[in-house]
Design a protein around this motif. Structure first.
Motif, PDB file in Angstrom:
ATOM      1  N   GLU A   1      58.223 142.027   0.745  1.00 21.83           N
ATOM      2  CA  GLU A   1      56.908 141.407   0.567  1.00 21.83           C
ATOM      3  C   GLU A   1      56.212 141.195   1.911  1.00 21.83           C
ATOM      4  O   GLU A   1      55.421 140.271   2.081  1.00 21.83           O
ATOM      5  CB  GLU A   1      57.040 140.079  -0.169  1.00 21.83           C
ATOM      6  CG  GLU A   1      57.603 140.195  -1.575  1.00 21.83           C
ATOM      7  CD  GLU A   1      57.793 138.837  -2.227  1.00 21.83           C
ATOM      8  OE1 GLU A   1      56.792 138.236  -2.654  1.00 21.83           O
ATOM      9  OE2 GLU A   1      58.944 138.377  -2.271  1.00 21.83           O
ATOM     10  N   ALA A   2      56.478 142.089   2.838  1.00 24.63           N
ATOM     11  CA  ALA A   2      55.892 141.949   4.179  1.00 24.63           C
ATOM     12  C   ALA A   2      54.369 142.003   4.137  1.00 24.63           C
ATOM     13  O   ALA A   2      53.692 141.333   4.925  1.00 24.63           O
ATOM     14  CB  ALA A   2      56.435 143.035   5.095  1.00 24.63           C
ATOM     15  N   ASP A   3      53.812 142.782   3.217  1.00 25.83           N
ATOM     16  CA  ASP A   3      52.359 142.887   3.138  1.00 25.83           C
ATOM     17  C   ASP A   3      51.710 141.548   2.774  1.00 25.83           C
ATOM     18  O   ASP A   3      50.538 141.317   3.103  1.00 25.83           O
ATOM     19  CB  ASP A   3      51.956 143.945   2.113  1.00 25.83           C
ATOM     20  CG  ASP A   3      52.280 145.364   2.583  1.00 25.83           C
ATOM     21  OD1 ASP A   3      52.521 145.525   3.798  1.00 25.83           O
ATOM     22  OD2 ASP A   3      52.315 146.272   1.742  1.00 25.83           O
ATOM     23  N   ALA A   4      52.460 140.675   2.108  1.00 24.22           N
ATOM     24  CA  ALA A   4      51.957 139.353   1.743  1.00 24.22           C
ATOM     25  C   ALA A   4      52.311 138.307   2.802  1.00 24.22           C
ATOM     26  O   ALA A   4      52.034 137.123   2.614  1.00 24.22           O
ATOM     27  CB  ALA A   4      52.515 138.927   0.388  1.00 24.22           C
ATOM     28  N   GLY A   5      52.938 138.741   3.887  1.00 27.16           N
ATOM     29  CA  GLY A   5      53.241 137.836   4.979  1.00 27.16           C
ATOM     30  C   GLY A   5      54.635 137.257   4.965  1.00 27.16           C
ATOM     31  O   GLY A   5      55.003 136.497   5.869  1.00 27.16           O
ATOM     32  N   TYR A   6      55.440 137.607   3.960  1.00 23.08           N
ATOM     33  CA  TYR A   6      56.797 137.073   3.901  1.00 23.08           C
ATOM     34  C   TYR A   6      57.742 137.901   4.782  1.00 23.08           C
ATOM     35  O   TYR A   6      57.501 139.092   5.026  1.00 23.08           O
ATOM     36  CB  TYR A   6      57.306 137.055   2.461  1.00 23.08           C
ATOM     37  CG  TYR A   6      56.592 136.050   1.594  1.00 23.08           C
ATOM     38  CD1 TYR A   6      56.892 134.695   1.691  1.00 23.08           C
ATOM     39  CD2 TYR A   6      55.596 136.456   0.709  1.00 23.08           C
ATOM     40  CE1 TYR A   6      56.223 133.772   0.909  1.00 23.08           C
ATOM     41  CE2 TYR A   6      54.923 135.533  -0.072  1.00 23.08           C
ATOM     42  CZ  TYR A   6      55.239 134.191   0.030  1.00 23.08           C
ATOM     43  OH  TYR A   6      54.566 133.273  -0.731  1.00 23.08           O
TER      44      TYR A   6
END
Length: 377
Positions: free
Chosen positions: A56-61
């Motif tokens: 979920e890197a695109d959501a900042g996680y």
């Protein structure tokens, strides 16, 4: 040429220059001259972008600290992570990704989410070299946002079943006692944030206990208390943060005594043998099949090799964080593991990431971390 008036320093210089010239000439004859380089990864190469971003890197996680790893095969490496981080860097409520499995390309192929609710901080992971079933052991330091007790966990190799659990029934942040952090009479499961495990051929295992207590505990294969030694302090046989434990082919026990900046060596019954001083921040120790004693220095971002008498043989590793990073660069290394093909995996706690290092073609075996040694072999 006459040398009768030459001093010892001049004679030594001539000898050294001659030796260097001979060595260079021999290397040239073999076609081995290599210019430049800084040996940051020693006798290893490192693939680029091997460790993949959080799903979920695109959501900042992102992943929290990558604390431990153990290589089952070259295509199956189990990784211990301190859960997930929110976009602002905090601990994610109802975190997952405490235990994941990556393949040889670094892609996540398994997520042991079935254990999320009982996991807090998988600090180190192991597979006993004596175990044909290759159970996966996890030393869990406990949780902060949820009530997870300090514990030692043993899973089937596929993670489907928990077969042994040693759980502190009443963990505390400070153990108390007349000496800071010392528990003068701990029970068999009264852990002081245990950190590590090592194995014996009869099924017994040792627990490094740990961040608060200062003892090595021995249990039998069923998890029953057998014996212990050690206390908190800086004298022989005392510890100030036991962070890793290993055993050599003769049954001698090596303890990474982190805050005392030393390795201590003991006989199997706990009798003190010696200390190796002036080793900065030792957080990991592994004895390999070639009798190399490999030690991780977290503060130096370095992996050092000693012989079994404590003499430094070689080292490699360098800081490789987000500023000026490079493949294989370390960022507070925490645990290492070697797969059956000789690939080395290093958990960079602050990365947070797992680094893979592959042996260079023709590398000297003495420069490579070997398979864990087995007592009597």
């Amino acid at each position: 040429m006459r040398f009768e008036h030459a001093g010892p320093a001049l004679v030594l210089a001539v000898v050294l220059l001659s030796a260097c010239a001979d060595t260079q000439a021999a290397a040239t004859d073999r076609g081995m001259v290599v210019k430049g380089g800084d040996m940051r990864n020693g006798a290893y190469d490192a693939p680029t972008d091997w460790w993949k971003p959080h799903p979920e890197a695109d959501a900042g996680y992102g992943y929290a600290q990558v604390a431990g790893a153990v290589a089952d095969t070259p295509d199956r490496i189990i990784v211990g992570i301190r859960g997930d981080r929110t976009p602002d860097g905090g601990e994610r409520p109802n975190s997952s990704n405490y235990l994941v499995v990556v393949d040889g390309q670094g892609d996540v192929v398994e997520r042991w989410t079935q254990w999320d609710t009982m996991m807090g901080f998988p600090h180190a992971l192991y597979i006993s070299p004596y175990d044909p079933d290759r159970h996966v052991w996890v030393v869990d330091r406990g949780g902060t946002m949820k009530t997870v007790h300090e514990q030692i966990l043993k899973f089937t190799n596929d993670g489907s079943e928990l077969v042994l659990r040693l759980r502190d029934p009443a963990p505390t942040q400070a153990q108390g006692g007349p000496v800071a952090r010392d528990n003068p009479s701990p029970g068999p499961l009264d852990f002081g944030q245990a950190s590590s495990v090592a194995f014996l051929p009869n099924g017994d295992f040792l627990v490094g206990d740990g961040y608060q207590n200062g003892r090595i505990i021995r249990y039998n294969a069923e998890g029953e208390f057998v014996s212990e030694f050690g206390s908190v302090g800086s004298g022989p046989g005392q510890f100030d943060l036991i962070h890793s434990v290993a055993v050599d082919r003769d049954g001698r026990i090596y303890v990474a005594d982190r805050n005392n900046d030393r390795i201590q060596v003991f006989m199997e019954d706990g009798e003190f043998v010696e200390e190796w001083p002036n080793i900065s921040d030792p957080v990991g120790v592994l004895v390999d099949e070639r009798d190399g004693v490999w030690v991780i220095s977290a503060v130096l971002n370095r992996i050092l090799k000693y012989d079994t008498t404590g003499v430094l043989q070689t080292y490699f590793g360098a800081y490789g964080g987000t500023r000026g990073g490079f493949p294989g660069g370390l960022e507070r290394p925490h645990q290492m593991s070697v797969d059956p093909a000789g690939n080395l995996y290093v958990a960079s706690y602050d990365g947070p990431r797992l680094e893979k290092l592959t042996p260079k073609p023709g590398a000297d075996p003495g420069e490579l971390v070997g398979q864990p040694v087995m007592i009597g072999n």
